[in-house]
Scaffold this motif. Sequence first.
Motif, PDB file in Angstrom:
ATOM      1  N   THR A  26       0.834  -1.200   0.000  1.00  0.00           N
ATOM      2  CA  THR A  26       0.000   0.000   0.000  1.00  0.00           C
ATOM      3  C   THR A  26       0.866   1.246   0.000  1.00  0.00           C
ATOM      4  O   THR A  26       0.500   2.278  -0.568  1.00  0.00           O
ATOM      5  N   VAL A  27       2.026   1.155   0.652  1.00  0.00           N
ATOM      6  CA  VAL A  27       2.949   2.280   0.740  1.00  0.00           C
ATOM      7  C   VAL A  27       4.368   1.775   0.530  1.00  0.00           C
ATOM      8  O   VAL A  27       4.736   0.702   1.008  1.00  0.00           O
ATOM      9  N   LEU A  28       5.147   2.563  -0.215  1.00  0.00           N
ATOM     10  CA  LEU A  28       6.541   2.227  -0.499  1.00  0.00           C
ATOM     11  C   LEU A  28       7.424   3.335   0.085  1.00  0.00           C
ATOM     12  O   LEU A  28       7.329   4.493  -0.310  1.00  0.00           O
ATOM     13  N   PHE A  29       8.278   2.963   1.045  1.00  0.00           N
ATOM     14  CA  PHE A  29       9.204   3.908   1.675  1.00  0.00           C
ATOM     15  C   PHE A  29      10.589   3.750   1.053  1.00  0.00           C
ATOM     16  O   PHE A  29      11.125   2.631   0.994  1.00  0.00           O
ATOM     17  N   CYS A  30      11.169   4.862   0.633  1.00  0.00           N
ATOM     18  CA  CYS A  30      12.462   4.845  -0.040  1.00  0.00           C
ATOM     19  C   CYS A  30      13.391   5.811   0.682  1.00  0.00           C
ATOM     20  O   CYS A  30      13.182   7.026   0.653  1.00  0.00           O
ATOM     21  N   ASP A  31      14.422   5.271   1.332  1.00  0.00           N
ATOM     22  CA  ASP A  31      15.355   6.078   2.126  1.00  0.00           C
ATOM     23  C   ASP A  31      16.640   6.290   1.327  1.00  0.00           C
ATOM     24  O   ASP A  31      17.432   5.376   1.153  1.00  0.00           O
ATOM     25  N   GLU A  32      16.820   7.506   0.796  1.00  0.00           N
ATOM     26  CA  GLU A  32      17.971   7.867  -0.035  1.00  0.00           C
ATOM     27  C   GLU A  32      18.199   6.825  -1.139  1.00  0.00           C
ATOM     28  O   GLU A  32      19.309   6.275  -1.275  1.00  0.00           O
ATOM     29  N   PRO A  33      17.188   6.536  -1.968  1.00  0.00           N
ATOM     30  CA  PRO A  33      17.324   5.438  -2.940  1.00  0.00           C
ATOM     31  C   PRO A  33      18.338   5.710  -4.033  1.00  0.00           C
ATOM     32  O   PRO A  33      18.756   4.778  -4.728  1.00  0.00           O
ATOM     33  N   THR A  34      18.735   6.984  -4.231  1.00  0.00           N
ATOM     34  CA  THR A  34      19.723   7.298  -5.260  1.00  0.00           C
ATOM     35  C   THR A  34      21.064   7.715  -4.655  1.00  0.00           C
ATOM     36  O   THR A  34      21.956   8.161  -5.361  1.00  0.00           O
TER      37      THR A  34
END
Length: 242
Positions: free
Chosen positions: A167-175
């Motif tokens: 339902t939710v996608l968390f991205c921590d500094e993905p780049t």
Amino acid sequence: MRNGSKAPREPAFKVEGLTKVFGTGHSAVHALRGVDLDIPAGELVVLLGPSGSGKSTLLNILGGLDHATEGRVRFFKEELTAMNDAQLTRYRRRDVGFVFQFYNLMPSLTARENVELVTEIASDPLDPAEALALVGLTERLDHFPAQLSGGEQQRVAIARAVAKRPTVLFCDEPTGALDIRTGRSVLRVLQDVNTQTGATVVIITHAAATAEMADRVIDFADGRVREISVNEAKVSAEQIQW
């Protein structure tokens, strides 16, 4: 970008008075200081701020990885801050996908097999090949991480997170570990995931230019929300200039 409002959507998250303190006494660190905010369902949201501003602490609480010291977080009709560890584990398995700066792939498994690790425990997963197609890796299904570029490895990590239909996608500094060109391609994948699956996507970054691709930008400083802005006309990730 300007301060403003679009037609309101139901909040995926409603955060009220959220506080997180690490340690006690003179050594106590106040990572979050009474945060109030809403994250509407289905939006692509960017959390901006320098290192130590509280962004990752907020993500860890919203993602069910940590507990708040004070305050309340609601996820639709459920109160996350009232859940015990077992309930938070079920929440993470059912509703949440994570993408981090470092890919955390199993080096002895192919791209397909890395995604299968998640689909084996999800209740209604995407087929691993379908998840990898969503991130543009149809031709790389049977390649091992060492045979993939950094950007391709990050896309496998995204496919792995998306395969459980979160339902939710968390991205921590993905780049954070990628060059500019590769970073743009990964951000484009995250935009596509948001539009094609309807998942709420929350990206944590210190790169201010990333704000241009977001529906909503939450600017963090010293454990507080400094400003919330809404993009009336967001841009494609390919147009972002670092």
